[in-house]
Design an enzyme around this catalytic site. Structure first.
Site, short mmCIF file in Angstrom:
data_model
loop_
_atom_site.label_atom_id
_atom_site.label_comp_id
_atom_site.label_asym_id
_atom_site.label_seq_id
_atom_site.Cartn_x
_atom_site.Cartn_y
_atom_site.Cartn_z
N CYS A 64 -4.81 -3.13 3.01
CA CYS A 64 -4.53 -2.99 4.43
C CYS A 64 -5.72 -3.34 5.34
CB CYS A 64 -4.02 -1.58 4.72
SG CYS A 64 -3.09 -1.44 6.27
N GLU A 94 0.84 -1.20 0.00
CA GLU A 94 0.00 0.00 0.00
C GLU A 94 0.88 1.25 0.00
OE1 GLU A 94 -3.43 1.89 2.97
OE2 GLU A 94 -1.86 0.59 3.77
N LYS A 126 -9.30 1.80 -2.34
CA LYS A 126 -9.59 1.31 -1.00
C LYS A 126 -10.98 1.73 -0.57
CE LYS A 126 -7.39 1.17 3.59
NZ LYS A 126 -6.23 1.67 4.37
#
Length: 554
Positions: free
Chosen positions: A430, A320, A379
């Site tokens: 994440c 990320e 995300k």
């Protein structure tokens, strides 16, 4: 105990001086049993403790405890709820203690004292958020006990006990499901079994992590009820043996099912093989956005990509935000990483940032051998207080932004699908590893393997182990290979049975190659989702309605 844990007691004006030694001892027992549940989580992995850690709380809230009397405060807060509050603070506070690794934030210009206050606030807030689930569950159990009093004369005691355990289990699962719909979700009871108890984790292939949570709550409840029957002088002596036997049968039966799922061969065809390279850049967040940090990131990821390309990989995965740049046309054309992709002719999955309207997205890109963006995943589950501020009008002025980014982040949409030159992938960035529905939906739409790009800095190895445990559960539930690239560790590769094929060393620059397989199987969970939670709620609710109807006809 988080400092914010004092807040509910202050707000409700509980007079602790009025609690006697017996009451204080009960609170201490509840707190201790919550600690025991916390010890079951990674990295200690004492997963067996989870199957008994809820028993003391269950017993105390089920009995007519001295704590059940109001304290006399103006809010008339029933002090029995101090027990689940203590249990929840202990469990969630211990399991989430890694959040204090936020401190120090002095590299962002935050004063030392303010940095400590921010870390403690975050720890306390997320701890109390989880503890609230336990308090609400306790309220539901107390209502069940009142209902049972009305049915006691017309229903067998064993039947009432089984019904109470069933509904209490359904209630806990329902609350966890509601909890997972929000932005703060991590410490489901199910993750106490990861990575140590992969046999039970295979039950996740049936209905997701709910099955594991339900098994833990039900076994704890049956054992708690068995204990109360064993200690009760007025109850039938054999009933505790029956309840203990049911608990044993449940554990053995579920373990047998999980073992059968675990023993099934993967059956991977050679043409499904995919050789993937992973780069762990090890660029600390505190320097990531500086000129030196950007140069270090570019140098590390370009050299790592070139070395992996020379080893004959099909694609390379980066963490990320590997390149802390806004990836637009001009940036891409001038970036050495993009030029390396064009030169080496190997697909890259690059973690970077994209500008979308007036905000940015945390993104994972597929770069083709021509250096062009083939696909982009944004995300979805942003980190509260880190990537966005909930209730910004209120909290924004009080806390300020914890993220070093200067622009608010825009979440991606749940309908995203991440196509690659090798087929559709299941993408995760994440924090999203804790949200099983994101993985299930992508697997149901054709995702053949999991790619997780994460940045776990500045946190300790406790978070690294817990994040790996979350991805391990997702791999089992979807029956997919998972490839993990993190900035500082643990990067790794996990097979569909939850076996860790490779794990990086923390806080080191590392590259690795591994061959995985693209899979198109669909587990029951992938096809149907979490069908168990509404099933348990429906069964328990129907049982209550029918029993009351029968009683009213008598």
């Amino acid at each position: 105990m988080p400092i914010a844990g004092i807040a509910p007691c202050c707000m409700l004006k509980i007079h602790f001086r009025k609690l006697n030694l017996t009451q204080l001892r009960s609170i201490a027992i509840a707190f201790s049993s919550g600690i025991v549940m916390g010890l079951a989580t990674a990295p200690l992995n004492w997963w067996g403790l989870a199957w008994v850690a809820l028993i003391p709380l269950w017993v105390m809230v089920s009995r007519q405890s001295p704590l059940s009397q109001p304290t006399g405060s103006r809010w008339r807060f029933n002090s029995i709820y101090l027990l689940p509050l203590a249990w929840g603070i202990a469990y969630h506070g211990l399991a989430l203690s890694w959040i204090t690794g936020l401190h120090p934030l002095t590299w962002m210009g935050v004063p030392w004292v303010a940095s400590i206050a921010i870390a403690l606030f975050c720890w306390g807030f997320i701890t109390l958020w989880g503890a609230a689930i336990v308090v609400i569950w306790t309220w539901g159990v107390r209502q069940l006990l009142l209902w049972d009093e009305g049915d006691r004369s017309s229903s067998p005691a064993l039947s009432l006990t089984i019904r109470r355990v069933l509904i209490a289990t359904a209630l806990w699962c329902g609350l966890e499901w509601i909890w997972s719909l929000g932005s703060l979700y991590w410490t489901s009871l199910s993750y106490t079994q990861s990575p140590g108890n992969v046999v039970i984790l295979h039950l996740g292939q049936l209905s997701g992590p709910t099955v594991v949570t339900a098994a833990i709550v039900a076994v704890n409840g049956l054992l708690a009820e068995a204990w109360m029957n064993y200690r009760g002088q007025r109850l039938v002596t054999s009933r505790w043996q029956q309840l203990f036997g049911i608990a044993a049968i449940l554990v053995i039966g579920l373990s047998a099912i999980g073992g059968w799922l675990y023993s099934r061969p993967l059956g991977q065809a050679p043409e499904a093989a995919l050789k993937v390279g992973v780069i762990q850049g090890n660029v600390p967040t505190r320097i990531k956005l500086s000129a030196a940090g950007v140069r270090r990131a570019i140098d590390g990821y370009v050299s790592g990509y070139e070395m992996l390309a020379a080893q004959g990989v099909d694609a390379v995965l980066t963490p990320e935000g590997a390149l802390p740049l806004l990836w637009n046309g001009q940036t891409a054309n001038q970036n050495p990483f993009d030029q390396a992709v064009v030169d080496q002719k190997v697909v890259a999955w690059l973690g970077t940032f994209f500008r979308q309207d007036d905000r940015i997205t945390q993104s994972l890109l597929t770069l083709t051998t021509q250096g062009e963006v083939f696909s982009r995943y944004n995300k979805i589950k942003l980190v509260p207080l880190g990537e966005y501020i909930p209730f910004q009008e209120i909290l924004g002025a009080v806390i300020g932004r914890l993220s070093p980014m200067k622009t608010s982040m825009q979440p991606g949409t749940a309908a995203q699908r991440f196509d690659t030159p090798f087929g559709r992938a299941i993408a995760s960035i994440c924090y999203e590893s804790a949200f099983p529905e994101l993985f299930r939906a992508q697997a149901a739409s054709g995702g053949e393997f999991i790619l997780t790009a994460s940045n776990l800095d500045p946190y300790s190895e406790v978070l690294m182990a817990q994040h790996e445990a979350q991805d391990l559960m997702r791999a089992i539930e979807t029956d997919r290979w998972a490839v993990r690239a993190t900035n500082t560790g643990y990067s790794g590769v996990i097979d569909p049975h939850g076996r860790i094929v490779w794990r990086s060393q923390p806080h080191e620059y590392q590259i690795h190659t591994e061959t995985i397989a693209r899979r198109q199987t669909q587990t029951l969970y992938v096809r149907w989702g979490d069908w168990l939670t509404p099933g348990l709620i429906g069964l328990g609710g129907s049982w209550l309605v029918v029993s009351r109807w029968v009683q009213n006809r008598k």
